[in-house]
Design a protein around this motif. Structure first.
Motif, mmCIF file in Angstrom:
data_model
loop_
_atom_site.group_PDB
_atom_site.id
_atom_site.type_symbol
_atom_site.label_atom_id
_atom_site.label_comp_id
_atom_site.label_asym_id
_atom_site.label_seq_id
_atom_site.Cartn_x
_atom_site.Cartn_y
_atom_site.Cartn_z
ATOM 1 N N TYR A 154 0.813 -1.263 0.000
ATOM 2 C CA TYR A 154 -0.129 -0.044 -0.036
ATOM 3 C C TYR A 154 0.857 1.319 -0.031
ATOM 4 O O TYR A 154 0.325 2.357 -0.720
ATOM 5 C CB TYR A 154 -0.926 -0.043 1.111
ATOM 6 N N TRP A 213 -15.151 1.748 8.144
ATOM 7 C CA TRP A 213 -13.839 1.181 7.283
ATOM 8 C C TRP A 213 -12.992 0.340 8.255
ATOM 9 O O TRP A 213 -11.910 0.684 8.767
ATOM 10 C CB TRP A 213 -13.104 2.453 6.767
ATOM 11 N N THR A 243 -9.639 -5.369 3.645
ATOM 12 C CA THR A 243 -9.929 -4.709 2.523
ATOM 13 C C THR A 243 -9.609 -5.544 1.411
ATOM 14 O O THR A 243 -8.443 -5.835 1.106
ATOM 15 C CB THR A 243 -9.137 -3.406 2.755
ATOM 16 N N GLU A 244 -10.817 -5.681 0.637
ATOM 17 C CA GLU A 244 -10.573 -6.708 -0.500
ATOM 18 C C GLU A 244 -10.154 -5.519 -1.662
ATOM 19 O O GLU A 244 -9.747 -6.001 -2.715
ATOM 20 C CB GLU A 244 -11.611 -7.592 -0.473
ATOM 21 N N GLN A 245 -10.829 -4.312 -1.734
ATOM 22 C CA GLN A 245 -10.618 -3.332 -2.712
ATOM 23 C C GLN A 245 -9.706 -2.277 -2.346
ATOM 24 O O GLN A 245 -9.667 -1.918 -1.278
ATOM 25 C CB GLN A 245 -12.000 -2.954 -3.032
ATOM 26 N N LEU A 246 -8.791 -1.846 -3.268
ATOM 27 C CA LEU A 246 -7.892 -0.747 -3.016
ATOM 28 C C LEU A 246 -8.765 0.455 -2.773
ATOM 29 O O LEU A 246 -8.294 1.199 -1.892
ATOM 30 C CB LEU A 246 -7.227 -0.641 -4.350
ATOM 31 N N GLN A 247 -9.823 0.742 -3.300
ATOM 32 C CA GLN A 247 -10.852 1.870 -2.908
ATOM 33 C C GLN A 247 -11.091 1.838 -1.341
ATOM 34 O O GLN A 247 -11.099 2.826 -0.692
ATOM 35 C CB GLN A 247 -11.890 1.993 -3.683
ATOM 36 N N ASP A 248 -11.260 0.548 -0.806
ATOM 37 C CA ASP A 248 -11.709 0.592 0.608
ATOM 38 C C ASP A 248 -10.503 0.910 1.595
ATOM 39 O O ASP A 248 -10.565 1.752 2.598
ATOM 40 C CB ASP A 248 -11.956 -1.001 0.861
#
Length: 79
Positions: free
Chosen positions: A7, A33, A37-42
């Motif tokens: 990240y 939140w 986290t499975e999505q980068l946006q998350d």
């Protein structure tokens, strides 16, 4: 690969969230939140909320987080 290593290269200011010790709960967590986290946006949203907390810390904000944690943890039926 360690998630911090991943990240830090794909989310701007990701490592800034490590400027403070983690607590029992936080601004990102009380806004949903949390967890895996499975999505980068998350993860981007989680970092956004963490940086907001760091930049706007106050005793009042900590008290608000505590109240929100109690309300969401004991009153709200959602996981």
């Amino acid at each position: 690969m360690d998630h911090n290593e991943y990240y830090k290269d794909v989310i701007e200011d990701y490592m800034q969230r490590h400027r403070v010790k983690p607590g029992m709960t936080g601004w990102a967590q009380v806004h949903g939140w949390r967890g895996n986290t499975e999505q980068l946006q998350d993860m981007k949203k989680r970092v956004e909320y963490d940086l907001y907390y760091i930049d706007n810390w106050s005793l009042g904000l900590d008290l608000k987080i505590l109240i929100m944690t109690l309300a969401k943890g004991f009153i709200n039926q959602k996981p």
